[in-house]
Design a protein around this motif. Sequence first.
Motif, PDB file in Angstrom:
ATOM      1  N   SER A   1       0.832  -1.214   0.000  1.00  0.00           N
ATOM      2  CA  SER A   1       0.000   0.000   0.000  1.00  0.00           C
ATOM      3  C   SER A   1       0.858   1.252   0.000  1.00  0.00           C
TER       4      SER A   1
ATOM      5  N   SER B   1       2.599   1.628  -3.313  1.00  0.00           N
ATOM      6  CA  SER B   1       1.615   2.010  -4.332  1.00  0.00           C
ATOM      7  C   SER B   1       1.282   3.493  -4.233  1.00  0.00           C
TER       8      SER B   1
ATOM      9  N   LEU C   1      -5.549  -2.016  -5.586  1.00  0.00           N
ATOM     10  CA  LEU C   1      -5.582  -2.335  -4.157  1.00  0.00           C
ATOM     11  C   LEU C   1      -6.861  -3.065  -3.760  1.00  0.00           C
TER      12      LEU C   1
ATOM     13  N   LEU D   1      -6.421  -5.346   1.537  1.00  0.00           N
ATOM     14  CA  LEU D   1      -5.963  -3.970   1.708  1.00  0.00           C
ATOM     15  C   LEU D   1      -7.097  -2.960   1.787  1.00  0.00           C
TER      16      LEU D   1
ATOM     17  N   TRP E   1      -6.643   0.269   3.845  1.00  0.00           N
ATOM     18  CA  TRP E   1      -5.601   1.135   3.310  1.00  0.00           C
ATOM     19  C   TRP E   1      -6.109   2.081   2.230  1.00  0.00           C
ATOM     20  N   LEU E   2      -7.272   1.811   1.672  1.00  0.00           N
ATOM     21  CA  LEU E   2      -7.830   2.733   0.683  1.00  0.00           C
ATOM     22  C   LEU E   2      -8.160   4.092   1.297  1.00  0.00           C
TER      23      LEU E   2
ATOM     24  N   LEU F   1      -5.058   6.129   0.834  1.00  0.00           N
ATOM     25  CA  LEU F   1      -4.916   6.515  -0.570  1.00  0.00           C
ATOM     26  C   LEU F   1      -5.905   7.631  -0.911  1.00  0.00           C
TER      27      LEU F   1
END
Length: 151
Positions: A4, A7, A66, A72, A117-118, A121
């Motif tokens: 993550s 990315s 992801l 994730l 984890w999004l 982001l």
Amino acid sequence: MLLSILSILFLVTTAVLIHFEALNLLTGTISKIKASPRLSILIGILGCLCAHLLEVTLFAGGFYFLIQQESLGSLLGGDIQGHGLFGTPSTGFIDSLYFSLTCYTSLGFGDLAPTGWLRFLAGIEALTGLLLIAWTASFMYLEMQKHWKVK
């Protein structure tokens, strides 16, 4: 976790590089064309819009990637056709693109919500979008000053 973070770093770096190159290309193009000031500004605006759309699509690809990793995070909510209830994962690229557009422009999200984890982001994309949109505004202000000098 490492995937993550890597990315996110890749996406932000690539988006900034895309924007830099787009503005650099537009600077050269606008100064070389022998067109009216209005056409020059229009070319600048459309070029910047294309750069922003490319950056949004890049981040959408990151969301989609992801999401496919499953552990994730996911986007919860209805899909683009209105199917599914809140709490149902949305896994399509179009949903990722829509969500990316709302994050990048800092419009906010309500019908799709990130998990895992999004969430990070989404926050980083909003910050990146804010900076790149401000960069575009500054660039266009300088271009307008060159073409629209008051006599």
